[in-house]
Design a protein around this motif. Structure first.
Motif, mmCIF file in Angstrom:
data_model
loop_
_atom_site.group_PDB
_atom_site.id
_atom_site.type_symbol
_atom_site.label_atom_id
_atom_site.label_comp_id
_atom_site.label_asym_id
_atom_site.label_seq_id
_atom_site.Cartn_x
_atom_site.Cartn_y
_atom_site.Cartn_z
ATOM 1 N N ALA A 165 0.822 -1.205 0.000
ATOM 2 C CA ALA A 165 0.000 0.000 0.000
ATOM 3 C C ALA A 165 0.860 1.261 0.000
ATOM 4 N N TYR A 166 1.912 1.263 0.806
ATOM 5 C CA TYR A 166 2.761 2.458 0.847
ATOM 6 C C TYR A 166 3.462 2.677 -0.489
ATOM 7 N N ALA A 167 4.027 1.604 -1.050
ATOM 8 C CA ALA A 167 4.777 1.747 -2.303
ATOM 9 C C ALA A 167 3.882 2.182 -3.455
ATOM 10 N N SER A 168 2.659 1.666 -3.512
ATOM 11 C CA SER A 168 1.801 1.929 -4.666
ATOM 12 C C SER A 168 0.845 3.100 -4.477
ATOM 13 N N LEU A 169 0.698 3.603 -3.230
ATOM 14 C CA LEU A 169 -0.290 4.646 -2.987
ATOM 15 C C LEU A 169 0.245 5.868 -2.253
ATOM 16 N N PHE A 170 1.131 5.685 -1.286
ATOM 17 C CA PHE A 170 1.477 6.785 -0.405
ATOM 18 C C PHE A 170 2.928 7.239 -0.516
ATOM 19 N N SER A 171 3.714 6.601 -1.361
ATOM 20 C CA SER A 171 5.086 7.048 -1.563
ATOM 21 C C SER A 171 5.110 8.275 -2.478
ATOM 22 N N ILE A 172 6.272 8.910 -2.581
ATOM 23 C CA ILE A 172 6.406 10.078 -3.448
ATOM 24 C C ILE A 172 6.128 9.706 -4.907
ATOM 25 N N SER A 173 6.678 8.588 -5.348
ATOM 26 C CA SER A 173 6.459 8.176 -6.730
ATOM 27 C C SER A 173 4.986 7.880 -6.987
ATOM 28 N N ALA A 174 4.319 7.258 -6.028
ATOM 29 C CA ALA A 174 2.908 6.933 -6.218
ATOM 30 C C ALA A 174 2.058 8.192 -6.304
ATOM 31 N N SER A 175 2.433 9.221 -5.559
ATOM 32 C CA SER A 175 1.633 10.444 -5.555
ATOM 33 C C SER A 175 1.680 11.181 -6.877
ATOM 34 N N THR A 176 2.655 10.859 -7.736
ATOM 35 C CA THR A 176 2.766 11.525 -9.042
ATOM 36 C C THR A 176 2.002 10.790 -10.137
ATOM 37 N N GLN A 177 1.381 9.660 -9.813
ATOM 38 C CA GLN A 177 0.668 8.882 -10.814
ATOM 39 C C GLN A 177 -0.689 9.508 -11.120
ATOM 40 N N PRO A 178 -1.246 9.234 -12.322
ATOM 41 C CA PRO A 178 -2.589 9.726 -12.646
ATOM 42 C C PRO A 178 -3.626 9.152 -11.691
ATOM 43 N N ASP A 179 -4.739 9.862 -11.565
ATOM 44 C CA ASP A 179 -5.781 9.430 -10.627
ATOM 45 C C ASP A 179 -6.290 8.033 -10.942
ATOM 46 N N ASP A 180 -6.459 7.704 -12.225
ATOM 47 C CA ASP A 180 -6.962 6.378 -12.582
ATOM 48 C C ASP A 180 -5.991 5.283 -12.153
ATOM 49 N N THR A 181 -4.701 5.558 -12.267
ATOM 50 C CA THR A 181 -3.706 4.577 -11.837
ATOM 51 C C THR A 181 -3.746 4.391 -10.327
ATOM 52 N N ILE A 182 -3.919 5.489 -9.607
ATOM 53 C CA ILE A 182 -4.011 5.393 -8.148
ATOM 54 C C ILE A 182 -5.237 4.606 -7.734
ATOM 55 N N LEU A 183 -6.362 4.854 -8.397
ATOM 56 C CA LEU A 183 -7.580 4.126 -8.052
ATOM 57 C C LEU A 183 -7.442 2.636 -8.361
ATOM 58 N N ALA A 184 -6.751 2.305 -9.444
ATOM 59 C CA ALA A 184 -6.509 0.891 -9.732
ATOM 60 C C ALA A 184 -5.646 0.251 -8.655
ATOM 61 N N ALA A 185 -4.663 1.007 -8.157
ATOM 62 C CA ALA A 185 -3.830 0.495 -7.062
ATOM 63 C C ALA A 185 -4.640 0.346 -5.785
ATOM 64 N N VAL A 186 -5.569 1.274 -5.555
ATOM 65 C CA VAL A 186 -6.461 1.156 -4.399
ATOM 66 C C VAL A 186 -7.266 -0.136 -4.481
ATOM 67 N N ASP A 187 -7.778 -0.439 -5.678
ATOM 68 C CA ASP A 187 -8.546 -1.682 -5.856
ATOM 69 C C ASP A 187 -7.680 -2.910 -5.572
ATOM 70 N N HIS A 188 -6.423 -2.852 -6.002
ATOM 71 C CA HIS A 188 -5.522 -3.982 -5.764
ATOM 72 C C HIS A 188 -5.283 -4.195 -4.267
ATOM 73 N N VAL A 189 -5.049 -3.102 -3.523
ATOM 74 C CA VAL A 189 -4.834 -3.223 -2.089
ATOM 75 C C VAL A 189 -6.109 -3.704 -1.394
ATOM 76 N N HIS A 190 -7.255 -3.225 -1.864
ATOM 77 C CA HIS A 190 -8.526 -3.720 -1.320
ATOM 78 C C HIS A 190 -8.648 -5.235 -1.502
ATOM 79 N N THR A 191 -8.232 -5.722 -2.663
ATOM 80 C CA THR A 191 -8.288 -7.162 -2.920
ATOM 81 C C THR A 191 -7.388 -7.924 -1.955
#
Length: 591
Positions: free
Chosen positions: A320-346
């Motif tokens: 979750a930190y690497a894909s959502l809350f890190s500096i690199s993750a924060s620069t991703q498009p919103d759709d990419t972040i939401l897809a990562a959110v779905d993955h962590v939810h899974t």
């Protein structure tokens, strides 16, 4: 022109274990034009199947099928006119790491790493009913045998590592036996812990050893359970550094491998959770972990293996930190972040379903089972760990989602999580040994979530139940204030419940069937929503304006992604509730 397929030089089993694939001797038969067969190297692997399978020595020993998959070539697309995929499809879950296989099958034998290039000389390397099942980093029998030795006083004076461990364990035991207090210098537990801290400088500056690591771990556990002590970050960081320096995250160790690996996974659990809560990167790289999760019977309650479950959760926090809350993750498009959110939810849902019903989040706790101390604390930790990451995920979704339906679902999920977290406060022991995470952080998050929703949706059908829950959670903090003799000034939080109730009562009732109009994002409250007009007591506002509000709580550990707190001057200039509209002053959680 298509190229003929080629096989990997290593079999699939060896590739997964990351070990050298040593093939059996094989004689290749060349075409009949040649009179002599060609003897190949015993380490060679054919590029095409020669007619019969070649089995490497590792697979022979393990009696496993030795299979060589086709080599995957990386091809470049020359046609630049190929349409690009949407940003949401750019997210790809991280590749399967060795730690993931260890978590799925804890009994699997880990690949052995021959660290021939490392030359390192290793030194020799009563709180047990409740804490030991949660943090099984000690050999209880060995510890107690040494503590009963007649020369214990001499050992404590000469062995500073054991001295630090001994007094830290005594301090933890005092916490669970009524000899502790929320006020430092006013309890036996604190005095014992201070003795342990006198050995900290020598432990950190000396050569790494298992005994030093165990002392650090015991002190870190004590620090994470306290309000005032700011040593938890230092102790956890030092324990993480030392366990990596000892290379306990690898398979081969020169000491008691089971005890070393136990200690590593306990520190992994501590460090991953603390790092995520502090919004910082973990010092333990998951891609470099190769030690097994040992069998720990003391951490198994019925069908629930707590150690394995806590490691699984730590792995989810790392993803979750690497894909959502890190500096690199924060620069991703919103759709990419939401897809990562779905993955962590899974991942989180898979973890939840792997837990037995008696401990499973979102399932009711059996009150009759909560008599047992270890059962209750592990059950509360499991539930609050789950709510912890759910709050973070749904808050992030509300920040980045532009889909009305998804935002509505996230808002309702936050409310449901807050309600469930508050309902569990009845089971929390308001005692110094209860972790701050359970005692304050999650209940405080739930309080702000409900308060924010009530003042922005005062006519919601569930508002009456929300006000009752606000009374419950503020009562919990009043109890904390009383139990600490005012050392933790948290009774002022009752002002939030009082203020929300008076505000809701001041809003005229809407006709039956009339729904509350939704407010647009980032807009001011609509003019047709009335402001309270009655002259009410302003005791709540006076309390909230008190500069000592929540004095003693560490706001630095309360992640802004979990909730938003009011500005420090939000009640400035307000003399009574008659001129107060909280929506104009309070930072909304629900954007």
């Amino acid at each position: 022109m298509m190229q003929s397929p080629r096989l990997n030089k290593s079999c699939d089993q060896c590739r997964n274990r990351k070990v050298r694939c040593i093939g059996t001797p094989y004689v290749y038969h060349v075409p009949s034009a040649s009179l002599f067969p060609v003897q190949r190297s015993p380490y060679a692997v054919p590029s095409t199947p020669p007619g019969r399978p070649v089995t490497c020595t590792h697979c022979l020993k393990r009696n496993e099928a030795c299979q060589f998959s086709n080599l995957k070539r990386r091809l470049r697309l020359k046609d630049s006119s190929t349409p690009q995929k949407s940003p949401r499809s750019d997210f790809r879950p991280s590749s399967d790491l060795f730690i993931d296989r260890l978590i799925r099958n804890p009994s699997e034998s880990a690949a052995l790493y021959d660290e021939f290039s490392i030359l390192k000389v290793h030194n020799d390397r009563g709180y047990f009913d409740v804490l030991h099942p949660i943090y099984p980093f000690l050999d209880r029998q060995l510890f107690e045998e040494r503590a009963k030795r007649p020369d214990l006083v001499h050992v404590l004076g000469t062995d500073y590592a054991y001295c630090g461990l001994y007094y830290a364990v005594l301090a933890l035991g005092c916490q669970y036996n009524g000899f502790s207090s929320f006020i430092p210098d006013d309890s036996h537990a604190w005095k014992l812990f201070q003795v342990a801290l006198t050995r900290l400088d020598r432990i950190i500056m000396s050569t790494e050893s298992l005994s030093n690591l165990q002392a650090l771990t015991a002190m870190a556990i004590f620090a994470t359970n306290t309000f005032s002590l700011q040593l938890d970050q230092t102790l956890i960081a030092e324990a993480g550094r030392m366990v990596l320096a000892l290379r306990y995250h690898k398979s081969i160790v020169s000491e008691d491998s089971t005890l070393c690996h136990r200690t590593f996974w306990v520190i992994y659990h501590l460090e991953k959770r603390y790092s995520f809560q502090a919004r910082s990167n973990s010092v333990i790289a998951d891609y470099d972990i190769g030690c097994p999760i040992p069998n720990t019977p003391e951490s198994v309650l019925g069908e629930y293996n707590w150690l394995v479950s806590s490691v699984r959760f730590g792995r989810i926090l790392a993803v979750a930190y690497a894909s959502l809350f890190s500096i690199s993750a924060s620069t991703q498009p919103d759709d990419t972040i939401l897809a990562a959110v779905d993955h962590v939810h899974t991942l989180l849902e898979e973890w939840r379903l792997s837990i037995p019903l008696d401990f499973r989040p979102k399932e009711p706790l059996q009150r009759s089972r909560l008599i047992d101390g270890a059962f209750k604390e592990i059950a509360l930790r499991t539930h609050y760990y789950y709510y912890h990451i759910i709050i973070a995920l749904e808050r992030l979704t509300l920040h980045v989602s532009r889909d009305i339906a998804r935002s509505e679902n996230s808002m309702r999920a936050l409310l449901k999580t807050a309600r469930e977290a508050i309902n569990l406060t009845r089971y929390i022991d308001v005692e110094p040994y209860t972790p701050v995470f359970i005692l304050a952080i999650i209940p405080l998050s739930a309080l702000f979530i409900l308060f924010d929703f009530v003042v922005h949706h005062p006519t919601d059908p569930d508002t009456r139940g929300h006000l009752t829950l606000l009374d419950i959670v503020t009562g919990h903090f009043s109890q904390l204030d009383h139990a600490s003799n005012g050392a933790i000034k948290s009774s002022y939080l009752s002002g939030f419940s009082h203020m929300a109730r008076q505000y809701v009562q001041s809003v005229p009732k809407r006709p039956v069937g009339d729904t509350e109009p939704s407010e647009p994002r980032d807009s001011q409250p609509s003019a047709d929503i009335p402001i309270p007009s009655h002259d009410a007591s302003n005791d709540a506002l006076m309390a909230l304006n008190d500069p000592t509000l929540m004095e003693g709580l560490d706001y630095g550990s309360l992640d802004s992604l979990y909730f938003l707190t009011p500005d420090s001057n939000w009640t400035a200039g307000i003399s009574s509730l008659a001129e107060f509209d909280p929506r104009e002053y309070y930072g909304s959680i629900f954007l």
